[in-house]
Write a protein that holds these residues in place. Sequence first.
Motif, mmCIF file in Angstrom:
data_model
loop_
_atom_site.group_PDB
_atom_site.id
_atom_site.type_symbol
_atom_site.label_atom_id
_atom_site.label_comp_id
_atom_site.label_asym_id
_atom_site.label_seq_id
_atom_site.Cartn_x
_atom_site.Cartn_y
_atom_site.Cartn_z
ATOM 1 N N ALA A 1 64.227 -43.129 3.584
ATOM 2 C CA ALA A 1 65.608 -42.852 3.982
ATOM 3 C C ALA A 1 65.798 -41.367 4.258
ATOM 4 C CB ALA A 1 66.578 -43.316 2.888
ATOM 5 N N THR B 1 75.538 -49.505 5.142
ATOM 6 C CA THR B 1 74.394 -48.605 5.333
ATOM 7 C C THR B 1 73.558 -49.061 6.525
ATOM 8 O OG1 THR B 1 74.354 -48.006 3.000
ATOM 9 C CG2 THR B 1 72.312 -47.686 4.235
ATOM 10 N N GLY C 1 73.484 -42.343 7.880
ATOM 11 C CA GLY C 1 72.879 -43.574 7.385
ATOM 12 C C GLY C 1 71.670 -43.318 6.512
ATOM 13 N N LEU D 1 72.617 -46.931 9.915
ATOM 14 C CA LEU D 1 71.228 -46.684 10.311
ATOM 15 C C LEU D 1 70.926 -47.134 11.732
ATOM 16 C CD1 LEU D 1 69.487 -47.730 6.996
ATOM 17 C CD2 LEU D 1 69.370 -45.446 8.034
ATOM 18 N N CYS E 1 68.306 -53.642 4.536
ATOM 19 C CA CYS E 1 69.676 -53.583 4.006
ATOM 20 C C CYS E 1 70.518 -54.763 4.493
ATOM 21 C CB CYS E 1 70.339 -52.264 4.390
ATOM 22 S SG CYS E 1 69.694 -50.842 3.486
ATOM 23 N N ALA F 1 77.987 -52.290 0.501
ATOM 24 C CA ALA F 1 77.307 -51.002 0.686
ATOM 25 C C ALA F 1 76.023 -51.173 1.503
ATOM 26 C CB ALA F 1 77.002 -50.372 -0.669
ATOM 27 N N GLU F 2 75.283 -52.221 1.245
ATOM 28 C CA GLU F 2 74.043 -52.462 2.001
ATOM 29 C C GLU F 2 74.343 -52.728 3.469
ATOM 30 O OE1 GLU F 2 70.597 -53.631 0.508
ATOM 31 O OE2 GLU F 2 71.222 -54.013 -1.541
ATOM 32 N N HIS G 1 67.025 -39.334 7.602
ATOM 33 C CA HIS G 1 68.083 -38.326 7.560
ATOM 34 C C HIS G 1 67.631 -37.024 8.213
ATOM 35 C CE1 HIS G 1 71.342 -35.892 5.998
ATOM 36 N NE2 HIS G 1 70.430 -35.044 5.539
ATOM 37 N N ALA H 1 73.053 -42.147 3.275
ATOM 38 C CA ALA H 1 73.689 -43.281 2.597
ATOM 39 C C ALA H 1 72.624 -44.207 2.007
ATOM 40 C CB ALA H 1 74.592 -44.051 3.559
ATOM 41 N N ALA H 2 71.546 -44.427 2.745
ATOM 42 C CA ALA H 2 70.462 -45.279 2.246
ATOM 43 C C ALA H 2 69.826 -44.649 1.005
ATOM 44 C CB ALA H 2 69.419 -45.516 3.335
ATOM 45 N N LEU I 1 72.171 -45.263 -1.797
ATOM 46 C CA LEU I 1 72.150 -46.683 -2.144
ATOM 47 C C LEU I 1 70.922 -47.017 -2.978
ATOM 48 C CD1 LEU I 1 73.293 -49.597 -1.704
ATOM 49 C CD2 LEU I 1 71.784 -49.706 0.279
#
Length: 124
Positions: A117, A57, A70, A61, A17, A53-54, A121, A73-74, A77
Amino acid sequence: MSTTSADTTAFSLAALCTGMGVLHFVKPEPFDDLIPPKLPGSARFWTYASGVAELGTAALLINPSTRRLGGRAASALFVGVFPGNLQMAWDWRHKPWSKRAMAFGRLPLQALLVAQAEKVHRAA
């Protein structure tokens, strides 16, 4: 403190990212071409917004206290940029086979990235 597989995955996703986020600002033109024309506003706006956004993120993370968010969010994304990958596959459908392979190869890669991702999480 030991490093888990999910930590390694989080660091890898953060590196990806970060690299892509920086590229959105350093060399935005190729990303502009991935923006579906149906989106409102300029392609450059969406290129910069996805770069932000990247990078955001990646920051989530890296930090263990925000890693769970994160990971989610990933996932969002990677799902969110999928239309750009579809646009690339469509636009490159008549290009030489090597470019078509790259464009079409990106499509299943997104599912792998979302799965990784979600692993982050769940583990955080």
